[in-house]
Design a protein around this motif. Sequence first.
Motif, PDB file in Angstrom:
ATOM      1  N   UNK A  72       0.848  -1.188   0.000  1.00  0.00           N
ATOM      2  CA  UNK A  72       0.000   0.000   0.000  1.00  0.00           C
ATOM      3  C   UNK A  72       0.887   1.242   0.000  1.00  0.00           C
ATOM      4  N   UNK A  73       0.308   2.347  -0.363  1.00  0.00           N
ATOM      5  CA  UNK A  73       1.016   3.629  -0.347  1.00  0.00           C
ATOM      6  C   UNK A  73       0.022   4.697   0.079  1.00  0.00           C
ATOM      7  N   UNK A  74       0.442   5.575   0.980  1.00  0.00           N
ATOM      8  CA  UNK A  74      -0.430   6.640   1.470  1.00  0.00           C
ATOM      9  C   UNK A  74       0.285   7.985   1.324  1.00  0.00           C
ATOM     10  N   UNK A  75      -0.450   8.988   0.848  1.00  0.00           N
ATOM     11  CA  UNK A  75       0.069  10.336   0.693  1.00  0.00           C
ATOM     12  C   UNK A  75      -0.759  11.282   1.552  1.00  0.00           C
ATOM     13  N   UNK A  76      -0.109  12.268   2.135  1.00  0.00           N
ATOM     14  CA  UNK A  76      -0.792  13.323   2.862  1.00  0.00           C
ATOM     15  C   UNK A  76      -0.386  14.645   2.212  1.00  0.00           C
ATOM     16  N   UNK A  77      -1.372  15.408   1.745  1.00  0.00           N
ATOM     17  CA  UNK A  77      -1.130  16.681   1.079  1.00  0.00           C
ATOM     18  C   UNK A  77      -1.853  17.765   1.876  1.00  0.00           C
ATOM     19  N   UNK A  78      -1.147  18.820   2.225  1.00  0.00           N
ATOM     20  CA  UNK A  78      -1.732  19.861   3.065  1.00  0.00           C
ATOM     21  C   UNK A  78      -1.386  21.233   2.489  1.00  0.00           C
ATOM     22  N   UNK A  79      -2.403  22.043   2.262  1.00  0.00           N
ATOM     23  CA  UNK A  79      -2.213  23.392   1.748  1.00  0.00           C
ATOM     24  C   UNK A  79      -2.763  24.361   2.795  1.00  0.00           C
ATOM     25  N   UNK A  80      -1.893  25.169   3.381  1.00  0.00           N
ATOM     26  CA  UNK A  80      -2.344  26.169   4.354  1.00  0.00           C
ATOM     27  C   UNK A  80      -2.209  27.545   3.722  1.00  0.00           C
ATOM     28  N   UNK A  85      -2.469  35.506  -0.205  1.00  0.00           N
ATOM     29  CA  UNK A  85      -1.554  35.746  -1.339  1.00  0.00           C
ATOM     30  C   UNK A  85      -0.393  34.752  -1.386  1.00  0.00           C
ATOM     31  N   UNK A  86       0.080  34.310  -0.222  1.00  0.00           N
ATOM     32  CA  UNK A  86       1.154  33.306  -0.184  1.00  0.00           C
ATOM     33  C   UNK A  86       0.667  32.115   0.618  1.00  0.00           C
ATOM     34  N   UNK A  87       0.924  30.928   0.099  1.00  0.00           N
ATOM     35  CA  UNK A  87       0.488  29.719   0.788  1.00  0.00           C
ATOM     36  C   UNK A  87       1.674  28.792   1.024  1.00  0.00           C
ATOM     37  N   UNK A  88       1.466  27.845   1.893  1.00  0.00           N
ATOM     38  CA  UNK A  88       2.455  26.805   2.157  1.00  0.00           C
ATOM     39  C   UNK A  88       1.847  25.475   1.752  1.00  0.00           C
ATOM     40  N   UNK A  89       2.584  24.732   0.948  1.00  0.00           N
ATOM     41  CA  UNK A  89       2.124  23.433   0.455  1.00  0.00           C
ATOM     42  C   UNK A  89       3.101  22.367   0.946  1.00  0.00           C
ATOM     43  N   UNK A  90       2.570  21.325   1.538  1.00  0.00           N
ATOM     44  CA  UNK A  90       3.442  20.247   2.011  1.00  0.00           C
ATOM     45  C   UNK A  90       2.850  18.895   1.644  1.00  0.00           C
ATOM     46  N   UNK A  91       3.752  17.968   1.380  1.00  0.00           N
ATOM     47  CA  UNK A  91       3.360  16.606   1.021  1.00  0.00           C
ATOM     48  C   UNK A  91       4.239  15.632   1.787  1.00  0.00           C
ATOM     49  N   UNK A  92       3.648  14.531   2.189  1.00  0.00           N
ATOM     50  CA  UNK A  92       4.398  13.481   2.876  1.00  0.00           C
ATOM     51  C   UNK A  92       3.877  12.136   2.398  1.00  0.00           C
ATOM     52  N   UNK A  93       4.817  11.264   2.103  1.00  0.00           N
ATOM     53  CA  UNK A  93       4.474   9.893   1.735  1.00  0.00           C
ATOM     54  C   UNK A  93       4.688   9.027   2.962  1.00  0.00           C
ATOM     55  N   UNK A  94       3.985   7.913   3.058  1.00  0.00           N
ATOM     56  CA  UNK A  94       4.043   7.090   4.272  1.00  0.00           C
ATOM     57  C   UNK A  94       5.422   6.521   4.581  1.00  0.00           C
ATOM     58  N   UNK A  95       6.362   6.585   3.640  1.00  0.00           N
ATOM     59  CA  UNK A  95       7.720   6.114   3.923  1.00  0.00           C
ATOM     60  C   UNK A  95       8.636   7.245   4.393  1.00  0.00           C
ATOM     61  N   UNK A  96       8.071   8.451   4.607  1.00  0.00           N
ATOM     62  CA  UNK A  96       8.844   9.574   5.111  1.00  0.00           C
ATOM     63  C   UNK A  96       9.281  10.576   4.052  1.00  0.00           C
ATOM     64  N   UNK A  97       9.204  10.213   2.777  1.00  0.00           N
ATOM     65  CA  UNK A  97       9.536  11.164   1.706  1.00  0.00           C
ATOM     66  C   UNK A  97       8.638  12.383   1.858  1.00  0.00           C
ATOM     67  N   UNK A  98       9.219  13.585   1.855  1.00  0.00           N
ATOM     68  CA  UNK A  98       8.434  14.794   2.106  1.00  0.00           C
ATOM     69  C   UNK A  98       8.898  15.934   1.212  1.00  0.00           C
ATOM     70  N   UNK A  99       8.003  16.888   1.054  1.00  0.00           N
ATOM     71  CA  UNK A  99       8.261  18.044   0.211  1.00  0.00           C
ATOM     72  C   UNK A  99       7.456  19.210   0.778  1.00  0.00           C
ATOM     73  N   UNK A 100       8.045  20.403   0.776  1.00  0.00           N
ATOM     74  CA  UNK A 100       7.363  21.594   1.308  1.00  0.00           C
ATOM     75  C   UNK A 100       7.725  22.791   0.430  1.00  0.00           C
TER      76      UNK A 100
END
Length: 197
Positions: A72-80, A85-100
């Motif tokens: 299985x694979x799970x992703x968490x995507x969060x946009x605050x 005018x400016x936002x923060x976007x973050x992503x995390x995969x269940x194996x710890x791979x992350x991006x912001x």
Amino acid sequence: RLGHRDGRVTEIEGRAVRAPWSLCPGATAPLAELVGARVGSPAPRVDPTAHCTHLLDLAVVALRFAAGGPATRRFSLDITGWDQPELTASARRDDGQALRWRVRGGTITDPEPYAGRHLGSGFTAWATDALDDDEAELALLLRRATWMSASRGIDLDRFDRLSQSAVPPGSCFASQPQRIELARRNRGSSLPDLPEE
């Protein structure tokens, strides 16, 4: 659902579980364009406007996932700050791979190598060419979540037809010129905001 043999897609099918517009379920048919694609590869070069952007995104993840890996694979995507005018976007995969990212006006401002990249046309080609497959996968999912985040402020149930909404003509399967006036709203199809974890 994606079938494959000898490293190539042999069949693909989708089902629109919650379609925002009456013609969206028809967007499962163009997925046949992915038959013959190599599994495990990054996003194939197809015209995304001929597809449902959401179905295509899921199909591309399935295409890569079909080559093997965890069960299985799970992703968490969060946009605050999606309404700022400016936002923060973050992503995390269940194996710890992350991006912001920090994003202003549709352009990533931080960090490198993303700074200065616009999230519109050309981003997919750049990501698949410049990033390794794992980071490209996460970047493409985060791009879509960021791009779509402003839609949280739009009550689509106010519109009878897609042509009355803010969706630009020709931007997806249902909004193509031959369909945009025919696509009617499936009221009540929006998913409510999920509670914070």
